[in-house]
Design an enzyme around this catalytic site. Structure first.
Site, PDB file in Angstrom:
ATOM      1  N   ASP A 161       0.873  -1.164   0.000  1.00 37.60           N
ATOM      2  CA  ASP A 161       0.000   0.000   0.000  1.00 37.60           C
ATOM      3  C   ASP A 161       0.917   1.222   0.000  1.00 37.60           C
ATOM      4  O   ASP A 161       2.138   1.100  -0.166  1.00 37.60           O
ATOM      5  CB  ASP A 161      -0.984  -0.027   1.177  1.00 37.60           C
ATOM      6  CG  ASP A 161      -0.321   0.174   2.538  1.00 37.60           C
ATOM      7  OD1 ASP A 161       0.924   0.269   2.627  1.00 37.60           O
ATOM      8  OD2 ASP A 161      -1.065   0.234   3.540  1.00 37.60           O
ATOM      9  N   HIS A 162       0.344   2.397   0.186  1.00 33.71           N
ATOM     10  CA  HIS A 162       1.130   3.638   0.164  1.00 33.71           C
ATOM     11  C   HIS A 162       2.207   3.666   1.250  1.00 33.71           C
ATOM     12  O   HIS A 162       3.309   4.139   1.015  1.00 33.71           O
ATOM     13  CB  HIS A 162       0.211   4.858   0.300  1.00 33.71           C
ATOM     14  CG  HIS A 162      -0.682   4.782   1.498  1.00 33.71           C
ATOM     15  ND1 HIS A 162      -1.825   3.997   1.514  1.00 33.71           N
ATOM     16  CD2 HIS A 162      -0.601   5.351   2.717  1.00 33.71           C
ATOM     17  CE1 HIS A 162      -2.409   4.112   2.697  1.00 33.71           C
ATOM     18  NE2 HIS A 162      -1.685   4.926   3.449  1.00 33.71           N
TER      19      HIS A 162
ATOM     20  N   CYS B 273       2.864  -3.270   4.131  1.00 36.28           N
ATOM     21  CA  CYS B 273       2.036  -2.128   4.522  1.00 36.28           C
ATOM     22  C   CYS B 273       2.648  -1.543   5.793  1.00 36.28           C
ATOM     23  O   CYS B 273       3.718  -1.982   6.221  1.00 36.28           O
ATOM     24  CB  CYS B 273       0.566  -2.508   4.693  1.00 36.28           C
ATOM     25  SG  CYS B 273       0.163  -3.625   6.047  1.00 36.28           S
TER      26      CYS B 273
ATOM     27  N   GLY C 224       2.081  -4.305   8.473  1.00 31.27           N
ATOM     28  CA  GLY C 224       2.145  -5.661   7.943  1.00 31.27           C
ATOM     29  C   GLY C 224       0.899  -6.472   8.258  1.00 31.27           C
ATOM     30  O   GLY C 224       0.609  -7.460   7.591  1.00 31.27           O
TER      31      GLY C 224
ATOM     32  N   GLY D  29      -2.491  -5.692   8.119  1.00 30.41           N
ATOM     33  CA  GLY D  29      -3.598  -5.640   7.168  1.00 30.41           C
ATOM     34  C   GLY D  29      -3.350  -6.515   5.960  1.00 30.41           C
ATOM     35  O   GLY D  29      -4.240  -7.258   5.516  1.00 30.41           O
TER      36      GLY D  29
ATOM     37  N   HIS E 289       9.226 -23.901   9.692  1.00 28.61           N
ATOM     38  CA  HIS E 289       8.208 -24.613  10.459  1.00 28.61           C
ATOM     39  C   HIS E 289       6.802 -24.479   9.881  1.00 28.61           C
ATOM     40  O   HIS E 289       5.986 -25.389  10.057  1.00 28.61           O
ATOM     41  CB  HIS E 289       8.182 -24.119  11.905  1.00 28.61           C
ATOM     42  CG  HIS E 289       9.365 -24.553  12.687  1.00 28.61           C
ATOM     43  ND1 HIS E 289       9.418 -24.415  14.056  1.00 28.61           N
ATOM     44  CD2 HIS E 289      10.553 -25.113  12.326  1.00 28.61           C
ATOM     45  CE1 HIS E 289      10.579 -24.883  14.497  1.00 28.61           C
ATOM     46  NE2 HIS E 289      11.290 -25.292  13.458  1.00 28.61           N
TER      47      HIS E 289
ATOM     48  N   ARG F 191       7.339 -33.403  10.976  1.00 27.63           N
ATOM     49  CA  ARG F 191       6.227 -33.112  11.887  1.00 27.63           C
ATOM     50  C   ARG F 191       5.562 -31.778  11.558  1.00 27.63           C
ATOM     51  O   ARG F 191       4.370 -31.587  11.815  1.00 27.63           O
ATOM     52  CB  ARG F 191       6.704 -33.137  13.344  1.00 27.63           C
ATOM     53  CG  ARG F 191       7.566 -31.961  13.767  1.00 27.63           C
ATOM     54  CD  ARG F 191       8.047 -32.115  15.220  1.00 27.63           C
ATOM     55  NE  ARG F 191       8.620 -30.903  15.740  1.00 27.63           N
ATOM     56  CZ  ARG F 191       9.863 -30.487  15.519  1.00 27.63           C
ATOM     57  NH1 ARG F 191      10.681 -31.212  14.769  1.00 27.63           N
ATOM     58  NH2 ARG F 191      10.297 -29.364  16.059  1.00 27.63           N
TER      59      ARG F 191
ATOM     60  N   ARG G 173       1.276 -30.468  10.574  1.00 27.26           N
ATOM     61  CA  ARG G 173       0.603 -29.280  11.109  1.00 27.26           C
ATOM     62  C   ARG G 173       0.174 -28.332   9.990  1.00 27.26           C
ATOM     63  O   ARG G 173      -0.945 -27.813  10.007  1.00 27.26           O
ATOM     64  CB  ARG G 173       1.533 -28.563  12.080  1.00 27.26           C
ATOM     65  CG  ARG G 173       1.849 -29.412  13.298  1.00 27.26           C
ATOM     66  CD  ARG G 173       3.005 -28.885  14.096  1.00 27.26           C
ATOM     67  NE  ARG G 173       3.316 -29.809  15.174  1.00 27.26           N
ATOM     68  CZ  ARG G 173       4.508 -29.910  15.744  1.00 27.26           C
ATOM     69  NH1 ARG G 173       5.500 -29.126  15.344  1.00 27.26           N
ATOM     70  NH2 ARG G 173       4.723 -30.779  16.713  1.00 27.26           N
TER      71      ARG G 173
END
Length: 140
Positions: free
Chosen positions: A8-9, A63, A66, A68, A96, A130, A134
C-alpha cells in the site's frame, strides 16, 4: 519463479527498495505505484490470489504494520502469509510453517532489516516432517 510483490502507500518506498536490491528475482509488481493513499486489501488480494493458485511460489506484501496485508492474504486457500519483523521470525515462518507470503511492517523495520528478512525468508527451506502434518491442517 515469479515472485509477486505488492504494497500500500505506507509500504511503497520499501517495496521499491526491495525490488532494486533483489534484482536477480523475477518480480511481478502488483502495485501500488505511488505514495497516494490506497486500500491495502486490494493489493493483498492480487498477490494472494496468485499464490492461492500457485502455492509452491512465494510473494511479498508490505504495509505500515504488515497486519492488514497478512490478514487479507490469509483469507485465501493455500496461502500462509507470515508477518515477519526480524530474520529469526522469517526463518521460523519458512522452516516450520512453510509460509509462502512474507508480510513486512514498513513503519517498524529499517531497510537493512528488510534486506535480512527477505534474504532469510527466501533462502530458508521448509523442514517438512512433523511440521508438514501441522501445515496440512491449516486449510479448512
Amino acid at each position: 519463479m515469479i515472485t509477486y510483490i505488492a504494497s500500500d502507500h505506507a509500504g511503497f518506498e520499501l517495496k521499491q527498495f526491495i525490488i532494486s536490491n533483489f534484482s536477480d528475482f523475477h518480480w511481478k509488481d502488483a502495485g501500488c505505484y505511488s505514495l497516494d493513499s490506497v486500500n491495502y486489501p486490494d493489493y493483498a488480494h492480487i498477490v494472494a490470489g496468485y499464490i492461492s493458485e500457485h502455492p509452491e511460489e512465494m510473494g511479498v506484501l508490505i504495509c505500515g504494520s504488515g497486519n492488514g496485508m497478512q490478514m487479507s492474504a490469509n483469507k485465501h486457500p493455500n496461502v500462509r502469509a507470515a508477518l515477519c519483523w526480524n530474520k529469526e521470525i522469517a526463518v521460523l515462518a519458512r522452516s516450520h510453517n512453510n509460509a509462502n507470503i512474507l508480510a513486512l511492517p514498513a513503519r517498524f523495520i529499517s531497510k537493512e532489516e528488510a534486506i535480512a528478512i527477505v534474504s532469510a525468508f527466501f533462502e530458508t527451506p521448509f523442514e517438512g516432517g512433523r511440521h508438514a502434518v501441522r501445515v496440512d491442517k491449516i486449510n479448512l
